[in-house]
Design an enzyme around this catalytic site. Structure first.
Site, PDB file in Angstrom:
ATOM      1  N   ASP A 171       0.844  -1.204   0.000  1.00 34.01           N
ATOM      2  CA  ASP A 171       0.000   0.000   0.000  1.00 34.01           C
ATOM      3  C   ASP A 171       0.875   1.249   0.000  1.00 34.01           C
ATOM      4  O   ASP A 171       1.974   1.239   0.560  1.00 34.01           O
ATOM      5  CB  ASP A 171      -0.899  -0.032   1.250  1.00 34.01           C
ATOM      6  N   ASN A 178     -10.613  -2.922  -6.010  1.00 32.82           N
ATOM      7  CA  ASN A 178      -9.823  -1.962  -6.801  1.00 32.82           C
ATOM      8  C   ASN A 178     -10.472  -1.584  -8.136  1.00 32.82           C
ATOM      9  O   ASN A 178     -10.091  -0.587  -8.757  1.00 32.82           O
ATOM     10  CB  ASN A 178      -8.404  -2.489  -7.065  1.00 32.82           C
TER      11      ASN A 178
HETATM   12  C1  FPP Z   1      -1.382   0.347  -3.420  1.00 30.63           C
HETATM   13  O1  FPP Z   1      -1.096   1.663  -3.694  1.00 30.63           O
HETATM   14  C2  FPP Z   1      -1.077  -0.620  -4.444  1.00 30.63           C
HETATM   15  C3  FPP Z   1      -1.967  -1.180  -5.344  1.00 30.63           C
HETATM   16  C4  FPP Z   1      -3.355  -0.775  -5.562  1.00 30.63           C
HETATM   17  C5  FPP Z   1      -1.580  -2.319  -6.134  1.00 30.63           C
HETATM   18  C6  FPP Z   1      -0.618  -2.039  -7.213  1.00 30.63           C
HETATM   19  C7  FPP Z   1       0.601  -2.770  -6.919  1.00 30.63           C
HETATM   20  C8  FPP Z   1       1.708  -2.647  -7.656  1.00 30.63           C
HETATM   21  C9  FPP Z   1       1.772  -1.773  -8.863  1.00 30.63           C
HETATM   22  C10 FPP Z   1       2.835  -3.521  -7.371  1.00 30.63           C
HETATM   23  C11 FPP Z   1       2.484  -4.739  -8.189  1.00 30.63           C
HETATM   24  C12 FPP Z   1       3.310  -5.866  -8.037  1.00 30.63           C
HETATM   25  C13 FPP Z   1       3.159  -7.003  -8.783  1.00 30.63           C
HETATM   26  C14 FPP Z   1       4.007  -8.155  -8.486  1.00 30.63           C
HETATM   27  C15 FPP Z   1       2.169  -7.123  -9.886  1.00 30.63           C
HETATM   28  P1  FPP Z   1      -2.278   2.696  -3.611  1.00 30.63           P
HETATM   29  O2  FPP Z   1      -2.586   3.152  -4.996  1.00 30.63           O
HETATM   30  O3  FPP Z   1      -3.430   2.104  -2.877  1.00 30.63           O
HETATM   31  O4  FPP Z   1      -1.607   3.844  -2.761  1.00 30.63           O
HETATM   32  P2  FPP Z   1      -2.348   4.993  -1.933  1.00 30.63           P
HETATM   33  O5  FPP Z   1      -3.131   4.309  -0.865  1.00 30.63           O
HETATM   34  O6  FPP Z   1      -1.204   5.805  -1.411  1.00 30.63           O
HETATM   35  O7  FPP Z   1      -3.198   5.748  -2.915  1.00 30.63           O
END
Ligand code: FPP
Length: 247
Positions: free
Chosen positions: A27, A75
């Site tokens: 996160d 998501n």
């Molecule tokens: C959280 O950040 C992350 C995600 C929603 C998932 C995305 C993950 C990655 C790009 C790494 C992926 C790895 C692999 C192995 C496919 P957020 O957008 O929720 O952050 P925020 O809460 O600060 O907005």
């Protein structure tokens, strides 16, 4: 709290308290980007780099299973543009990086309803899973379009139909039957569950499987999480005393 921390190298060499399975809620990509006045995608791109570093470190430290929560069923409610870009990143990751993982003995597996993703992505995932199927060093489980309640609901549905058709006596159903019907049935339950970025929630991730997991919430934003942060988490784990409900 138990004994003093054993350095990781000693734990690995001496067979000390190293978790078999670490699960991570990645996160903070968006906040990492915002702090730098960059688009959210820049955070996700850096997040992929962090994931790669952590997978390499997991292999180096001798973890059996590393589960990463890459995309939850919730998501989809993000703006379509961000969802599309996340899928693009995933496509790129599988095309560009799975070969390196495969060479390093990593077996790739996926949990969640990934078949609902774009057909070309589903094909890439299936091929990558097949290509790495005989690897035995570390299993990288990517949770994609995953939601724990949906997974448990499906297990309950399967058990109910087994009961309805007389294959199992309802009163004989145990927790082990449920565990065996989850998508994670091939692996031990997570010993350590980490969430980055300071949020302290499980967000529908491995709710059943994490029943006895040590929970670790760290302030580091996911793009800043790497080998050193994983090592620090493993050291923390080694210092905790697990009782599984006993004394
Ligand atoms: C959280 O950040 C992350 C995600 C929603 C998932 C995305 C993950 C990655 C790009 C790494 C992926 C790895 C692999 C192995 C496919 P957020 O957008 O929720 O952050 P925020 O809460 O600060 O907005």
């Amino acid at each position: 709290m138990g004994q003093a921390a054993a350095p990781l190298e000693a734990m690995v060499a001496g067979g000390g308290r190293l978790p078999r399975h670490v699960a991570i809620i990645m996160d903070g990509n968006g906040r990492w980007a915002k702090k730098r006045l960059l688009p959210r995608m820049a955070g996700h791109r850096k997040g992929i780099e962090a994931a790669k570093a952590v997978v390499r470190a997991a292999g180096e430290f001798g973890l059996e299973v590393l589960t990463l929560y890459a995309f939850s069923t919730e998501n989809w409610s993000r703006p379509a543009e961000e969802v599309g870009e996340l899928m693009g990143l995933l496509r790129h990751f599988i095309r560009a990086d799975v070969a390196e993982l495969a060479e390093n003995g990593v077996q790739l597996r996926v949990i969640g309803d990934y078949r609902a993703l774009a057909p070309d992505l589903v094909k890439l995932i299936d091929e990558a899973v097949e290509k790495t199927a005989s690897n035995t060093k570390t299993t990288l489980v990517i949770a994609l379009n995953y939601g724990s309640q949906a997974e448990i609901t499906q297990a309950v549905r399967d058990l109910a139909s087994d009961a309805a058709e007389g294959r199992i006596d309802p009163v004989a159903i145990t927790a082990e039957h449920v565990t065996a019907r989850l998508e994670t049935s091939d692996w031990p339950a997570p010993d350590l569950l980490i969430r980055t970025s300071g949020e302290q929630r499980l967000s529908n991730f491995l709710l059943w499987q994490a029943a006895y997991a040590e929970l670790l919430f760290v302030d580091t934003l996911w793009p800043d999480f790497g080998r050193a942060e994983l090592k620090a988490a493993l050291d923390q784990y080694a210092r905790r005393e697990r009782r599984f409900g006993g004394l």
